[in-house]
Design a protein around this motif. Structure first.
Motif, mmCIF file in Angstrom:
data_model
loop_
_atom_site.group_PDB
_atom_site.id
_atom_site.type_symbol
_atom_site.label_atom_id
_atom_site.label_comp_id
_atom_site.label_asym_id
_atom_site.label_seq_id
_atom_site.Cartn_x
_atom_site.Cartn_y
_atom_site.Cartn_z
ATOM 1 N N SER A 140 7.834 5.632 -5.077
ATOM 2 C CA SER A 140 9.209 5.144 -5.096
ATOM 3 C C SER A 140 9.439 4.234 -3.892
ATOM 4 O O SER A 140 8.797 4.378 -2.855
ATOM 5 N N ALA A 141 10.391 3.317 -4.055
ATOM 6 C CA ALA A 141 10.658 2.341 -2.990
ATOM 7 C C ALA A 141 11.210 3.017 -1.740
ATOM 8 O O ALA A 141 10.842 2.657 -0.615
ATOM 9 N N LEU A 180 6.307 3.465 5.415
ATOM 10 C CA LEU A 180 5.991 2.248 6.168
ATOM 11 C C LEU A 180 6.558 2.337 7.581
ATOM 12 O O LEU A 180 5.873 2.017 8.560
ATOM 13 N N GLN A 181 7.813 2.748 7.697
ATOM 14 C CA GLN A 181 8.433 2.847 9.016
ATOM 15 C C GLN A 181 7.683 3.858 9.889
ATOM 16 O O GLN A 181 7.416 3.592 11.065
ATOM 17 N N TYR A 209 0.833 -1.204 0.000
ATOM 18 C CA TYR A 209 0.000 0.000 0.000
ATOM 19 C C TYR A 209 0.872 1.262 0.000
ATOM 20 O O TYR A 209 0.569 2.242 -0.694
ATOM 21 N N ALA A 210 1.970 1.219 0.739
ATOM 22 C CA ALA A 210 2.884 2.362 0.792
ATOM 23 C C ALA A 210 3.507 2.625 -0.567
ATOM 24 O O ALA A 210 3.676 3.776 -0.974
ATOM 25 N N MET A 264 -1.635 5.198 7.619
ATOM 26 C CA MET A 264 -0.657 5.411 6.550
ATOM 27 C C MET A 264 -1.146 6.467 5.569
ATOM 28 O O MET A 264 -0.379 7.361 5.166
ATOM 29 N N ARG A 265 -2.394 6.407 5.178
ATOM 30 C CA ARG A 265 -2.938 7.376 4.234
ATOM 31 C C ARG A 265 -2.898 8.787 4.826
ATOM 32 O O ARG A 265 -2.508 9.750 4.159
ATOM 33 N N ASN A 266 -3.272 8.923 6.102
ATOM 34 C CA ASN A 266 -3.246 10.240 6.748
ATOM 35 C C ASN A 266 -1.820 10.789 6.837
ATOM 36 O O ASN A 266 -1.587 11.980 6.617
#
Length: 196
Positions: free
Chosen positions: A27-28, A35-36, A20-21, A63-65
């Motif tokens: 980009s990775a 994610l972290q 999802y991230a 994560m989205r927020n």
């Protein structure tokens, strides 16, 4: 939910959250940072998680927020090449400028009113002719007032001990006969005056 159980369930969702991230960030490297950050936020807010609800949905919301907050903040930041920092103008300290400005403000109050008006108009960039018209004086008189006012300002701000009472810029101390004194008022005769 106990902390160790919550931590184990959160670790199980890492693969899904990483995917999802990557969709969000593109980009990775940015996805790994997101994610972290999300994992840390989830762990910090673990007391607000309701057991029995979807942990993955809760983590995706966090994560989205975080992603949207980062995007909003990025609007106010600019990416600059490394050598651009060397070319940027530096800002020097301005404490002395504040003191100088305070001194000039004080010195302006010590000028004669006609000189103060002329100096302030000249400082605003008003042309000599327009400023003289505003004050209702000839242009030569305006120039003279500006010159005398600037000289007096310079003396007051740069020369310690400049007398405040003299009409001309000089470094001599004022003598009592040069200080302007009002004549004494005549005594009033109050005889025969009725009050009330």
């Amino acid at each position: 939910m106990p902390d160790d159980e919550f931590g184990a369930e959160l670790i199980e969702q890492v693969v899904t959250l990483r995917a999802y991230a990557r969709r969000l960030a593109g980009s990775a490297a940015d996805a790994d940072d997101l994610l972290q950050d999300t994992m840390l936020r989830c762990w910090t807010a673990r007391a607000s998680f309701t057991p029995g609800t979807s942990l993955i949905a809760w983590g995706r919301t966090i994560m989205r927020n975080r992603f949207l907050t980062g995007r909003r903040r990025a609007r106010f930041q600019a990416d600059m090449p490394g050598d651009a920092i060397d070319r940027m103008l530096s800002v020097t300290e301005n404490q002395e400028n504040v003191v100088d400005l305070r001194d000039v403000g004080w010195a302006l109050t010590e000028l004669a009113p006609d000189q103060r008006e002329a100096v302030l108009l000249a400082g605003e960039g008003v042309s000599m002719g327009d400023a003289a018209d505003r004050l209702g004086i000839p242009e030569g008189t305006f120039k003279s007032r500006v010159a005398r006012g600037r000289t007096r300002l310079r003396l007051l701000t740069e020369e310690p001990g400049t007398p405040l009472f003299s009409d001309r810029p000089t470094l001599e101390q004022p003598t009592p006969d040069r200080v302007r004194m009002e004549p004494p008022r005549p005594k009033r005769d109050w005889t025969g005056v009725m009050i009330g």
